[in-house]
Design a protein around this motif. Structure first.
Motif, PDB file in Angstrom:
ATOM      1  N   ALA A 111       0.838  -1.203   0.000  1.00 23.47           N
ATOM      2  CA  ALA A 111       0.000   0.000   0.000  1.00 23.47           C
ATOM      3  C   ALA A 111       0.875   1.256   0.000  1.00 23.47           C
ATOM      4  N   GLU A 205      -3.068  -3.014 -12.598  1.00 18.36           N
ATOM      5  CA  GLU A 205      -2.423  -4.304 -12.330  1.00 18.36           C
ATOM      6  C   GLU A 205      -2.385  -5.065 -13.659  1.00 18.36           C
ATOM      7  N   GLU A 210      -6.466  -9.434  -6.362  1.00 18.81           N
ATOM      8  CA  GLU A 210      -7.627  -9.645  -5.482  1.00 18.81           C
ATOM      9  C   GLU A 210      -8.920  -9.620  -6.286  1.00 18.81           C
ATOM     10  N   ASP A 238       1.063  -1.690 -11.205  1.00 20.18           N
ATOM     11  CA  ASP A 238       1.110  -2.245  -9.856  1.00 20.18           C
ATOM     12  C   ASP A 238       1.438  -3.731  -9.989  1.00 20.18           C
ATOM     13  N   GLN A 241       1.374  -8.020  -6.803  1.00 15.29           N
ATOM     14  CA  GLN A 241       1.006  -9.446  -6.771  1.00 15.29           C
ATOM     15  C   GLN A 241       1.577 -10.224  -7.958  1.00 15.29           C
TER      16      GLN A 241
HETATM   17  N1  PMP Z   1      -1.477  -3.870  -4.785  1.00 15.33           N
HETATM   18  C1  PMP Z   1      -1.749  -5.137  -5.135  1.00 15.33           C
HETATM   19  C2  PMP Z   1      -1.867  -5.476  -6.590  1.00 15.33           C
HETATM   20  C3  PMP Z   1      -1.908  -6.133  -4.157  1.00 15.33           C
HETATM   21  O1  PMP Z   1      -2.187  -7.381  -4.517  1.00 15.33           O
HETATM   22  C4  PMP Z   1      -1.748  -5.776  -2.796  1.00 15.33           C
HETATM   23  C5  PMP Z   1      -1.907  -6.807  -1.693  1.00 15.33           C
HETATM   24  N2  PMP Z   1      -2.827  -7.802  -1.905  1.00 15.33           N
HETATM   25  C6  PMP Z   1      -1.460  -4.449  -2.474  1.00 15.33           C
HETATM   26  C7  PMP Z   1      -1.328  -3.518  -3.494  1.00 15.33           C
HETATM   27  C8  PMP Z   1      -1.281  -4.009  -1.040  1.00 15.33           C
HETATM   28  O2  PMP Z   1      -0.139  -4.573  -0.495  1.00 15.33           O
HETATM   29  P1  PMP Z   1       0.058  -4.629   1.093  1.00 15.33           P
HETATM   30  O3  PMP Z   1      -0.956  -5.601   1.612  1.00 15.33           O
HETATM   31  O4  PMP Z   1       1.480  -5.089   1.293  1.00 15.33           O
HETATM   32  O5  PMP Z   1      -0.165  -3.247   1.600  1.00 15.33           O
END
Ligand code: PMP
Length: 427
Positions: A111, A205, A210, A238, A241
């Motif tokens: 994040a 992404e 998610e 991003d 993942q």
């Molecule tokens: N971006 C993506 C694409 C994610 O998959 C995630 C976590 N699932 C995050 C941001 C956030 O990462 P974090 O949980 O380490 O803050």
């Protein structure tokens, strides 16, 4: 001590806001296996949500972290710096897609990497607005949550979102949304709501995580890159993942013929140590004033040491090719199951970022109950599975890329038996 006992204490001690996928309290983990406090053994197809791509407790990572811990664990790089931090930035600047000079910032969580990518994009462009996609997940901080394209549970009851964040639909052919519709929505947005000259960045992404493991079509990436170039907008990938060999390439953006201006990384970057990063065009990354970026723990020495070992292991153990081999075996097996389980409407994903989607017998309505039942049955039989998707009807498979063939074969048998058991029970 029993899982159920701790689980009761957990309910009394931990905020309800922290979700729980299982009540399996871990005692130890090695490679692709985990043992709980009751002595039960599990095959781990979650990898801590795409984090231990190099397996639990890889000896080279443990050795690197131990050596670092014996030397020093924290000085704060902004106070007393250390060389392996600079070297890791050099490695990422080389590895991250884009044939131009790059610079890196280290932070601690995904994040935070997203937050900082937006800060950098705003500073570099002098513009405020950001565009993201429906179904996206970018974290739980205020900007991360605002960029995320799913209301419950991520935004619900958390009040006003950040201003100047806009969402357009992500193209998913299976759900009837085409690239043309997504691009049309962007053009409409620019006509009706948002002057493109006010947009700092579009964040995407390359494979929605998610949101349901939906790969971005190549055409979308090309169109977005052109739109960004036409309007002076930065493109942020991003890769939190998708990163680090999961999709069969070091970064998922290598599967496309365009490159982003900024890349965010976390999860697989450091094999379980909390480390995240953003890497981008040098001139963009330099736009923030000194002191505007960073943090006490950003680029913690243990995470940096782990990450060097992770990058070495990915290369030395040829994990990109391994991801492709494992992914194609998994997809073949899923396709053979699908032939007799029509609820499984789709099997997809690049490399070993594979998912299966489940609908009701009508073929259209999402089937989160069946999806969850398969996850629960898998766990009962010793296989840790994760679900995802805006409708909760997708099972994602995220085993470590180091999983040995025999354990992988065992896991696929458990998976098939779990799906059959759930399908049989539904009859
Ligand atoms: N971006 C993506 C694409 C994610 O998959 C995630 C976590 N699932 C995050 C941001 C956030 O990462 P974090 O949980 O380490 O803050």
């Amino acid at each position: 001590m029993k899982n159920a006992e701790i689980s009761k204490r957990r309910d009394a001690a931990i905020s309800n806001g922290v979700g729980m996928q299982t009540q399996v309290y871990v005692e130890r983990a090695l490679g692709s296996e985990v043992w709980d406090i009751e002595g039960n053994r599990y095959i781990d197809f979650a990898a801590g949500i795409a984090v231990v791509n190099t397996g639990h407790c890889h000896p080279r990572i443990i050795e690197a972290v131990t050596k670092q811990a014996q030397a020093f664990t924290h000085t704060c790089h902004q106070v007393l710096p250390y060389e392996n931090y600079i070297h890791l930035a050099e490695r990422l600047n080389d590895l991250v897609p884009g044939d131009f000079a790059k610079k890196t910032v280290f932070v601690t969580t995904g994040a935070e990497a997203v937050e900082n990518a937006i800060k950098v994009a705003r500073a570099a462009t002098g513009r405020p607005a950001v565009i993201a996609f429906g179904g996206a997940f970018h974290g739980r901080t205020f900007m991360g949550m605002s960029l995320t394209g799913k209301v419950a549970p991520y935004k619900k009851n958390f009040g006003a979102m950040m201003p100047d964040v806009y969402h357009v639909p992500f193209p998913i052919e299976l759900h009837g949304t085409s690239v043309a519709e997504t691009m049309g929505a962007l053009h409409k947005l620019f006509k009706a709501d948002l002057d493109p000259d006010r947009v700092a960045a579009i964040i995407i992404e390359p494979v929605q995580g998610e949101g349901g493991f939906y790969p971005a079509p190549a055409e979308l990436m090309r169109d977005l890159r052109k739109l960004c170039d036409d309007h002076g907008i930065l493109m942020i990938a991003d890769e939190i993942q998708t990163g680090f060999a999961r999709t069969g390439r070091m970064f998922a953006m290598e599967n496309y013929d365009v490159v982003p201006d900024i890349t965010t990384m976390a999860k697989g970057l450091a094999g379980g140590l909390p480390l995240a990063a953003l890497t981008g065009r040098a001139e963009i990354m330099d736009a923030a004033q000194p002191g505007g970026l960073g943090g006490t723990y950003g680029g913690n020495p243990l995470g940096i040491a782990a990450s060097h070992a992770v990058l070495d292991v990915i290369e030395d153990e040829d994990l990109c090719n391994r991801a492709n081999a494992l992914g194609s075996r998994l997809k073949q097996r899923l396709e053979s199951i699908r032939a007799r389980v029509p609820e499984m409407v789709d099997v997809r994903g690049p490399g070993f970022m594979v998912a299966a989607e489940f609908n009701m017998p009508d073929g259209k309505t999402p089937n989160p109950d069946m999806t969850n039942a398969i996850r629960a049955e898998g766990l009962r039989r010793g296989l840790v599975l994760l679900t995802c998707g805006v409708y909760g009807n997708v099972i994602r498979f995220l085993a470590p890329l180091t999983i040995p063939d025999d354990i992988f074969a065992e896991a696929l048998d458990i998976l098939e038996a779990s799906i059959d058991a759930v399908k049989g029970a539904a009859k």
